[in-house]
Enzyme design. Structure first.
Site, PDB file in Angstrom:
ATOM      1  CE  LYS A 164      72.998 -14.749  13.726  1.00  0.00           C
ATOM      2  NZ  LYS A 164      72.860 -13.281  13.705  1.00  0.00           N
TER       3      LYS A 164
HETATM    4  C1  LIG Z   1      73.837 -12.357  14.139  1.00  0.00           C
HETATM    5  C2  LIG Z   1      73.792 -10.971  13.650  1.00  0.00           C
HETATM    6  C3  LIG Z   1      74.911 -10.105  13.756  1.00  0.00           C
HETATM    7  C4  LIG Z   1      76.183 -10.496  14.464  1.00  0.00           C
HETATM    8  O1  LIG Z   1      76.926 -11.456  13.751  1.00  0.00           O
HETATM    9  P1  LIG Z   1      78.074 -12.306  14.488  1.00  0.00           P
HETATM   10  O2  LIG Z   1      78.480 -13.350  13.492  1.00  0.00           O
HETATM   11  O3  LIG Z   1      77.434 -12.905  15.713  1.00  0.00           O
HETATM   12  O4  LIG Z   1      79.187 -11.378  14.827  1.00  0.00           O
HETATM   13  C5  LIG Z   1      74.807  -8.840  13.213  1.00  0.00           C
HETATM   14  N1  LIG Z   1      73.672  -8.418  12.606  1.00  0.00           N
HETATM   15  C6  LIG Z   1      72.585  -9.219  12.487  1.00  0.00           C
HETATM   16  C7  LIG Z   1      71.373  -8.692  11.834  1.00  0.00           C
HETATM   17  C8  LIG Z   1      72.600 -10.520  12.994  1.00  0.00           C
HETATM   18  O5  LIG Z   1      71.520 -11.307  12.876  1.00  0.00           O
END
Ligand SMILES: *Cc1c(COP(=O)(O)O)cnc(C)c1O
Length: 483
Positions: free
Chosen positions: A126
């Site tokens: 993120k």
């Molecule tokens: C947010 C997150 C996901 C999922 O990603 P999306 O964009 O919501 O599909 C997967 N793995 C981790 C570690 C995350 O923080």
């Protein structure tokens, strides 16, 4: 570049990238998408192959944000994608790559690799988009002299990525609600140890759902929201999606020698934001063979891609798993893909997502549209706790590499979709340190800890404990917003 809503309101209106940057949903409840996807011609794709991450990000973003002057945007991407921000790499030689590709080995005739997306300040992918968002917000607010107070609820990854992206940014404050004493010691320390005066951690006496309900209640008080300039940074934010498009290009270039080759990507998925970015990269012309959607036990998306039935679940039906950032039963970005799947027919999208609200889902199995899922390259799979543990062990034993639980979901599902001669890139979405409990279970040892995180849990923490009460949260915000 003009943006339109997936539900069709305001056709003919003009919405620019900057115009939708700070907002959330379109006013009809739909999500914004570009009126058409920009295509990357072959000669341009060839030129992009050798660019640095920051300059590649500039090229991709400039196709979607032509209302930001090119020089400003380039300065912004260079400020965002620097080796010293993505410095938590395990192999220091690859730091300059920002998202280095780590080859594992050849399985079933396919080269299997991890694309490292979690070397940023909070050790989850993120950061890739959120760091850009921090700089974009500061830039946009700066040009208009506005301020913004970001309100959010988190059970871990999103909140910390937002705080690290917004810390010290001019014109921005963050009010982040988290459930008091419910997060891991590591995640708590990551957020609460921030001492920046513009970051406010609110530890709510309650569970994550209480935090989310408070955020909803505050956002529904339109007068308060306008008065205190409340905004959000959730995963439907278009700039977050588009920032994630960049690393599909970067990963493709790292895994291939020429643009005649095709690759597949596997994406550990929850809200469908990450894999939606892969879909957009493909629509722009990136030679992607398959986009593999990996879920955990919360398999709403896998169910759709295997059966054509989209059936959302309530919180009582949502499992708490060892890959918690994928514990999502209503994928907030899914509507963007459905819009494209249905040939961009906003009336049908509106109807289907009304059905989601009123009947809990929809069924495309019998419609010709579902067959088109394969044309878009989508396949899927799901995994269980036992699968994750096994994948973590196997990758550690075979390739001397430690992966986190979410990446393990991806790896397990990727192996079900390998094709000889087509490289398979699994997106690494977090570092093992964030989910140490399962690492200890799988490997009987502590997760690797990047140097910057030594002693994190012992740092002084700054947070405010409040009861799960909307008015008290509002009062706290009001007391801390003085312009
Ligand atoms: C947010 C997150 C996901 C999922 O990603 P999306 O964009 O919501 O599909 C997967 N793995 C981790 C570690 C995350 O923080």
């Amino acid at each position: 570049m003009n943006y339109i809503s997936t539900r069709g309101a305001g056709i003919g209106e003009r919405h620019t990238f900057s115009g939708i940057l700070l907002g959330g949903l379109a006013k009809d409840g739909g999500l914004y998408l570009p009126a058409e996807y920009p295509r990357v011609p072959a000669n341009e794709l060839a030129r992009w192959r050798t660019l640095s991450y920051a300059d590649l990000a500039f090229e991709v973003l400039s196709k979607f944000s032509d209302d930001i002057p090119a020089d400003d945007l380039r300065a912004l991407t260079r400020r965002t994608y620097k080796a010293d921000v993505y410095c938590n790499v395990r192999d220091s030689e690859s730091a300059a790559q920002i998202t280095p590709l780590k080859p594992l080995g050849v399985e079933s005739g396919a080269q299997l690799s991890l694309l490292e997306l979690s070397n940023g300040p909070t050790l989850a992918f993120k950061d890739m988009a959120m760091q850009l968002l921090g700089n974009l917000f500061e830039y946009t607010l700066g040009t208009t002299g506005q301020t913004l107070n970001i309100l959010g609820a988190t059970s871990g990854d999103t909140g910390s990525a937002a705080e690290y992206a917004m810390r010290g940014k001019k014109g921005i404050r963050v009010f982040m609600l988290s459930p008091h004493r419910k997060m891991s010691a590591f995640q708590t320390a990551q957020m609460y140890s921030l001492q920046d005066p513009n970051i406010f951690n609110i530890a709510v006496d309650g569970v994550f759902d209480d935090c989310q309900d408070i955020v909803k209640a505050v956002s529904n008080d339109h007068a308060f929201k306008a008065n205190y300039k409340i905004g959000t940074v959730n995963s439907i934010n278009w700039a977050r999606v588009v920032a994630q498009v960049v690393y599909y290009f970067k990963g493709y270039f790292a895994a291939t020698k020429s643009n005649d080759e095709r690759v597949s990507f596997t994406v550990p998925s929850g809200n469908f934001g990450n894999v939606c970015a892969g879909h957009i990269a493909r629509m722009m012309g990136l030679p992607i063979e398959k986009l593999v959607v990996a879920t955990n036990e919360n398999d709403v998306l896998d169910e759709f891609f295997t059966s054509g039935i989209y059936r959302v679940r309530g919180s009582a039906e949502t499992y708490h798993t060892s890959s918690p950032s994928m514990d999502i039963s209503k994928a907030s970005n899914f509507e963007r893909f459905v819009f494209d799947l249905l040939g961009r027919d906003p009336k049908r999208v509106l109807q289907l997502f009304r059905d989601v609200e009123e009947q809990g889902g929809f069924d495309l199995a019998a419609s010709g549209d579902f067959a088109r899922v394969r044309e878009f390259g989508f396949v899927s799979g799901s995994s269980t706790h036992a699968d994750r543990v096994e994948a973590i062990r196997d990758v550690h034993r075979r390739y001397d590499t430690m992966i986190d639980t979410h990446t393990a979901d991806g790896l397990k599902v990727a192996r079900e979709h390998l094709q000889a001669g087509i490289p398979m890139i699994v997106l690494e979405t977090a570092q093992p340190l964030k989910f140490g409990e399962t690492i200890r279970e799988a490997l009987a040892r502590e997760p690797e800890r990047p140097a910057a995180f030594a002693g994190l849990e012992a740092l002084p923490q700054r947070f405010e404990v409040l009861p799960a009460d909307v008015q008290q949260v509002k009062d706290f915000i009001a007391a801390n917003v003085r312009d």
